[in-house]
Design a protein around this motif. Structure first.
Motif, PDB file in Angstrom:
ATOM      1  N   GLY A 227     -12.999   0.906 -11.829  1.00  0.00           N
ATOM      2  CA  GLY A 227     -13.281   2.119 -11.073  1.00  0.00           C
ATOM      3  C   GLY A 227     -12.312   3.238 -11.360  1.00  0.00           C
ATOM      4  O   GLY A 227     -12.696   4.405 -11.485  1.00  0.00           O
ATOM      5  N   ALA A 228     -11.014   2.889 -11.497  1.00  0.00           N
ATOM      6  CA  ALA A 228      -9.983   3.903 -11.722  1.00  0.00           C
ATOM      7  C   ALA A 228     -10.105   4.546 -13.100  1.00  0.00           C
ATOM      8  O   ALA A 228      -9.897   5.751 -13.255  1.00  0.00           O
ATOM      9  N   GLN A 229     -10.440   3.757 -14.125  1.00  0.00           N
ATOM     10  CA  GLN A 229     -10.517   4.273 -15.496  1.00  0.00           C
ATOM     11  C   GLN A 229     -11.875   4.866 -15.857  1.00  0.00           C
ATOM     12  O   GLN A 229     -11.953   5.871 -16.563  1.00  0.00           O
TER      13      GLN A 229
ATOM     14  N   LEU B  83      -9.156   7.100  -7.013  1.00  0.00           N
ATOM     15  CA  LEU B  83      -8.261   7.182  -8.170  1.00  0.00           C
ATOM     16  C   LEU B  83      -8.889   7.934  -9.341  1.00  0.00           C
ATOM     17  O   LEU B  83      -8.252   8.801  -9.954  1.00  0.00           O
ATOM     18  N   PHE B  84     -10.145   7.605  -9.685  1.00  0.00           N
ATOM     19  CA  PHE B  84     -10.799   8.254 -10.824  1.00  0.00           C
ATOM     20  C   PHE B  84     -11.091   9.727 -10.532  1.00  0.00           C
ATOM     21  O   PHE B  84     -10.806  10.604 -11.359  1.00  0.00           O
TER      22      PHE B  84
ATOM     23  N   MET C 228      -6.208   9.971 -11.392  1.00  0.00           N
ATOM     24  CA  MET C 228      -5.010   9.129 -11.404  1.00  0.00           C
ATOM     25  C   MET C 228      -5.082   8.058 -12.495  1.00  0.00           C
ATOM     26  O   MET C 228      -4.073   7.490 -12.878  1.00  0.00           O
ATOM     27  N   GLY C 229      -6.281   7.749 -12.970  1.00  0.00           N
ATOM     28  CA  GLY C 229      -6.428   6.867 -14.130  1.00  0.00           C
ATOM     29  C   GLY C 229      -6.032   5.430 -13.884  1.00  0.00           C
ATOM     30  O   GLY C 229      -6.109   4.922 -12.767  1.00  0.00           O
TER      31      GLY C 229
ATOM     32  N   ALA D  70      -2.135   4.087  -3.857  1.00  0.00           N
ATOM     33  CA  ALA D  70      -2.681   5.390  -4.249  1.00  0.00           C
ATOM     34  C   ALA D  70      -3.794   5.830  -3.317  1.00  0.00           C
ATOM     35  O   ALA D  70      -4.050   7.028  -3.153  1.00  0.00           O
ATOM     36  N   MET D  71      -4.450   4.872  -2.688  1.00  0.00           N
ATOM     37  CA  MET D  71      -5.560   5.188  -1.805  1.00  0.00           C
ATOM     38  C   MET D  71      -5.090   5.790  -0.483  1.00  0.00           C
ATOM     39  O   MET D  71      -5.837   6.495   0.195  1.00  0.00           O
ATOM     40  N   LYS D  72      -3.852   5.520  -0.115  1.00  0.00           N
ATOM     41  CA  LYS D  72      -3.355   5.923   1.204  1.00  0.00           C
ATOM     42  C   LYS D  72      -3.475   7.431   1.452  1.00  0.00           C
ATOM     43  O   LYS D  72      -4.063   7.849   2.460  1.00  0.00           O
ATOM     44  N   PRO D  73      -2.946   8.294   0.560  1.00  0.00           N
ATOM     45  CA  PRO D  73      -3.080   9.732   0.824  1.00  0.00           C
ATOM     46  C   PRO D  73      -4.488  10.271   0.567  1.00  0.00           C
ATOM     47  O   PRO D  73      -4.820  11.355   1.026  1.00  0.00           O
TER      48      PRO D  73
END
Length: 414
Positions: free
Chosen positions: A39-41, A253-254, A258-259, A270-273
């Protein structure tokens, strides 16, 4: 009418366990990392894999459960009897190596999830290793299975995390039912990740564990329809959870550029903010639950597999004295996985963790082909042999994964 349905529900509740647990342990630390990385990439572009993988997972696991019920033997036991000790030994060595890397990955997940709450790995790993060891060695099949069933239900946290991430539902659903642009197919890293998704969703060890669990539970042929439903429900549930993990990371992320992530806990942090404290806590808690859950199941599966293959006594309902090799192997894998994480930095283990999921995918066709050769034997399965449709799906899965592996080897990687 009500009495008939009540009896069916009670039968399903009695049979529930092996299929549901085995399917859900898929979403372990390595699985969460793989889905998060996807999902992030690549955003939503790997969601198309979920539908065919779910069908393949149902077919492969149903084959294992059926063989266990009809023959009363575990998969490695059947492979040894039908194909000889030499092939069985080589296959078990490969499984032990791959499973060991997966056990290491579970302790990486434990470390990462508790590090989010400022607990060092030198505290979290030994305590959790002792916990999973005691749960299996000092418990019995029924009590251990109940704990695993509760842990399986906890995976629903990822569904809530996915909803809280506020994804584009239209884009996510569209990506699930249509293939991505042709340009991605020339990307070796994309194919590598796709194989990792297959490997973490239909891991070879799962088939050995499922069949052994069905045999140990003593499910009879007449009760098999309930066991088959257990497999189907577990497969759907685990892949719905996987879908939401990909969606949650794609939407946060994506979308925010944020990659790639470096450890599974990065996804939660990374999901927190981006999605709020609740999504962060659910993702972190889900990672911890998944890691502890799989740190128990993976060594257990390996111990079952090796003992069956070599003819040693095995089973959590037996005492240490009755099945010493079984318990020592289980203990060795738990301790070895924990010690490896304590000695090596996480930065060197993360690529190793993803690679272990790819190894699962590479080994998967070998296991499926052996299963197909067994389950289509009339003298072994009688009227319970595979249907033509099941054979087409299982053979197709093997051929596609072999083709993807070949493509991965010749394509350039970044």
């Amino acid at each position: 009418m009500w009495r008939r349905w009540r009896n069916r529900i009670l039968l399903f509740a009695a049979i529930l366990g092996p299929g549901f647990i085995t399917a859900n342990v898929d979403n372990d630390s390595g699985g969460i990392l793989t889905y998060s990385q996807a999902g992030a990439q690549y955003g939503y572009t790997l969601l198309w894999t979920m539908l065919p993988i779910t069908v393949a997972l149902i077919v492969v696991q149903e084959m294992c459960a059926r063989m266990g019920v009809v023959t009363g033997k575990g998969l490695s036991d059947l492979i040894r009897e039908e194909f000889g000790l030499r092939l069985t030994f080589v296959l078990m060595i490969l499984l032990v190596v791959v499973n060991y890397t997966n056990v290491v990955t579970e302790f990486i997940g434990i470390t990462g999830s508790l590090h989010l709450f400022h607990v060092t790995k030198f505290a979290s790993v030994p305590i959790c290793a002792a916990l999973v060891w005691l749960m299996v060695v000092k418990g019995n099949y029924k009590s251990t299975e109940k704990i695993f069933l509760v842990a399986s239900v906890v995976y629903i946290a990822y569904i809530f995390a996915g909803v809280l991430s506020q994804p584009s539902w239209h884009d996510a659903l569209l990506a699930t039912i249509q293939l991505p642009a042709k340009s991605v197919w020339s990307n070796g890293d994309y194919i590598y990740t796709a194989i990792a998704i297959v490997g973490t969703t239909i891991a070879p060890w799962m088939q050995f564990y499922l069949q052994s669990s069905v045999v140990e539970k003593g499910i009879r042929v007449k009760d098999y329809p309930a066991s088959r439903l257990d497999v189907i429900v577990g497969s759907f549930f685990t892949d719905i959870v996987a879908w939401f993990i990909v969606v949650a990371c794609a939407a946060t992320l994506f979308v925010h550029g944020m990659g790639a992530i470096t450890v599974a806990s990065d996804a939660a942090e990374a999901m927190k903010p981006l999605a709020g404290d609740y999504a962060f806590l659910l993702f972190a808690f889900g990672l911890f639950n998944a890691s502890v859950f799989a740190a128990s199941i993976l060594p257990l599966s390996t111990a079952y597999t090796v003992c069956e293959g070599l003819g040693f006594e095995s089973g959590v309902d037996k005492s240490f004295k009755e099945a010493p090799f079984f318990y020592w192997l289980y203990t060795g894998l738990v301790v070895g996985g924990a010690v490896t994480v304590l000695l090596l930095p996480d930065s060197k283990l993360i690529k190793f963790a993803i690679y272990s999921q790819v190894l699962n995918g590479v080994l998967l066709p070998v296991v499926i082909i052996l299963m197909l050769l067994l389950i289509n034997r009339k003298d072994l399965m009688g009227e319970h042999r595979n249907s033509t449709l099941w054979n087409v799906i299982a053979w197709g899965t093997s051929i596609i994964v072999i083709g993807m592996t070949g493509a991965m080897l010749v394509m350039p990687h970044s």
